[in-house]
Design an enzyme around this catalytic site. Sequence first.
Site, PDB file in Angstrom:
ATOM      1  N   GLU A 160       0.794  -1.242   0.000  1.00 26.24           N
ATOM      2  CA  GLU A 160       0.000   0.000   0.000  1.00 26.24           C
ATOM      3  C   GLU A 160       0.825   1.290   0.000  1.00 26.24           C
ATOM      4  OE1 GLU A 160      -2.662  -0.509   3.328  1.00 26.24           O
ATOM      5  OE2 GLU A 160      -3.632  -2.239   2.412  1.00 26.24           O
ATOM      6  N   ASN A 201       2.120  -5.189  -3.170  1.00 22.74           N
ATOM      7  CA  ASN A 201       0.737  -5.539  -2.835  1.00 22.74           C
ATOM      8  C   ASN A 201      -0.073  -4.279  -2.495  1.00 22.74           C
ATOM      9  OD1 ASN A 201      -1.100  -7.776  -2.189  1.00 22.74           O
ATOM     10  ND2 ASN A 201      -0.988  -7.071  -0.067  1.00 22.74           N
ATOM     11  N   HIS A 236     -10.287  -6.757  -2.074  1.00 24.22           N
ATOM     12  CA  HIS A 236     -11.355  -6.521  -1.091  1.00 24.22           C
ATOM     13  C   HIS A 236     -12.472  -5.803  -1.838  1.00 24.22           C
ATOM     14  CE1 HIS A 236      -8.885  -7.833   2.211  1.00 24.22           C
ATOM     15  NE2 HIS A 236      -7.929  -7.001   1.858  1.00 24.22           N
ATOM     16  N   GLU A 265      -5.881 -11.069  -1.274  1.00 24.28           N
ATOM     17  CA  GLU A 265      -6.679 -10.912  -0.050  1.00 24.28           C
ATOM     18  C   GLU A 265      -8.163 -10.932  -0.397  1.00 24.28           C
ATOM     19  OE1 GLU A 265      -5.358  -7.551   2.306  1.00 24.28           O
ATOM     20  OE2 GLU A 265      -3.262  -7.898   1.798  1.00 24.28           O
ATOM     21  N   ASP A 267     -11.963 -11.143  -0.702  1.00 26.04           N
ATOM     22  CA  ASP A 267     -13.220 -11.300   0.030  1.00 26.04           C
ATOM     23  C   ASP A 267     -14.230 -10.358  -0.613  1.00 26.04           C
ATOM     24  OD1 ASP A 267     -12.281  -8.845   1.153  1.00 26.04           O
ATOM     25  OD2 ASP A 267     -11.797  -9.764   3.066  1.00 26.04           O
TER      26      ASP A 267
HETATM   27  C1  XIL Z   1      -6.151  -6.589   8.318  1.00 24.46           C
HETATM   28  C2  XIL Z   1      -6.397  -7.794   9.226  1.00 24.46           C
HETATM   29  O1  XIL Z   1      -7.241  -8.696   8.563  1.00 24.46           O
HETATM   30  C3  XIL Z   1      -7.033  -7.339  10.521  1.00 24.46           C
HETATM   31  O2  XIL Z   1      -7.134  -8.430  11.436  1.00 24.46           O
HETATM   32  C4  XIL Z   1      -6.208  -6.213  11.141  1.00 24.46           C
HETATM   33  O3  XIL Z   1      -6.878  -5.720  12.275  1.00 24.46           O
HETATM   34  C5  XIL Z   1      -5.982  -5.088  10.163  1.00 24.46           C
HETATM   35  O4  XIL Z   1      -5.392  -5.605   8.981  1.00 24.46           O
HETATM   36  N1  XIL Z   1      -4.971  -4.905   3.654  1.00 24.46           N
HETATM   37  C6  XIL Z   1      -3.908  -5.639   4.128  1.00 24.46           C
HETATM   38  C7  XIL Z   1      -4.083  -6.518   5.321  1.00 24.46           C
HETATM   39  O5  XIL Z   1      -2.849  -5.672   3.482  1.00 24.46           O
HETATM   40  O6  XIL Z   1      -2.922  -6.631   6.083  1.00 24.46           O
HETATM   41  C8  XIL Z   1      -5.224  -6.036   6.194  1.00 24.46           C
HETATM   42  O7  XIL Z   1      -5.427  -7.024   7.191  1.00 24.46           O
HETATM   43  C9  XIL Z   1      -6.476  -5.818   5.358  1.00 24.46           C
HETATM   44  C10 XIL Z   1      -6.237  -4.779   4.303  1.00 24.46           C
END
Ligand code: XIL
Length: 376
Positions: A160, A201, A236, A265, A267
Amino acid sequence: MKNYKRLSVSIAFAMVALLFGCKRTVYQRDNPNSLKEVFKDDFFIGTALNINQINKKDAATDSLISIQFNAITAENIMKAKLIHPTWGQFDFDAADKFVEYGKLKDMYIVGHTLIWHSQLPPFVQAITDADSLRQFMELHIHTIGQRYASSVDSWDVVNEALNEDGSWRESVFYELLGEEYIVEAFRKAAEAAPNAALYYNDYNIEQSQKRAGVIRLIKKLQEAGVRIDGVGIQGHWNINNLQLDAIEESIQEYAKLGVKVAITELDLSVLPNPWDLQGADVNQQFKGGLNMDPYADQLPDSVGRLLADSYEQLFRLFLKHRDKISRVTFWGTNDSQSWLNNWPIVGRTNYPLLFDRNNHPKEAFYRIISIKNNLD
Ligand code: XIL
């Protein structure tokens, strides 16, 4: 008589064909209801693990993970705040268990993440000069990278680094070191973990402006002669706003630069987004009203179907580009432990994954599986 003979020959043929057909299926798939089996010739299928899963607290979830997934990512325990809480003092307990877990199950192990502005320990947040920050980066990346050089298969080296318009995020790294910090991070990761795949990422990087920023970033690394192997599109997303065209264009554009694409990631939220928020900035939190948590008791079938439709469309796309995609990882295993129950509003009931709160496969799971089972 002639007819009778012909009939028995046809029946014999049909039986042989059936036998061969069955054998072929059995031979191809030991378990036709296993994601990792079904997609084994396409890409790794991963899940993010939290500390309870790493410690095998729940046998049912543990067995589900073994059956369904062949890749794991550390959801939190490798983030700087947890693994490197004070300067030079590392806490490797959980991370060691995590890689051990993956090795025992013969899984592809993903380290998440080396350099990120969030979940930083206070000592890094307090750094105000470039030299100290450079020293931190070197110590952090070298120590962790070397420790897991023979166990972590892929690192999210930087997470990020960009804003929504593709410009550099004004993190402590950018503020003190300028954009060169990204080159340094990848250079150090390549030194420490020469055999690991190195990824950048980020979220929303399927969107055109931010994608252009990632393309600049990759070219910058390539021009500096520093290794980058892939881009992680976090994934996401929301079932009410799934932008398949943008996702497809991004996969193609990134692949043109000679790097692999992973969905890191995945979802799909089914809940309303406050202010049409897009993305996954962990620092954004909102207060929710009742209308923000409409399925607290259960997910209506109609919404479950929409979720299944979205997952089916996504996986059709991923399969179409299987030559460019290295891995598809879900951010969690079942709905009960998804971070989306607490982000961007704390305490909602979300249903973003393929397995429900009792570890039962949802319609979305069967839809994804059946795409492949119907292809061959
Ligand atoms: C999130 C975790 O899932 C949570 O448990 C934590 O509180 C915050 O981070 N992008 C990312 C991940 O790269 O590391 C994040 O994970 C979600 C968004």
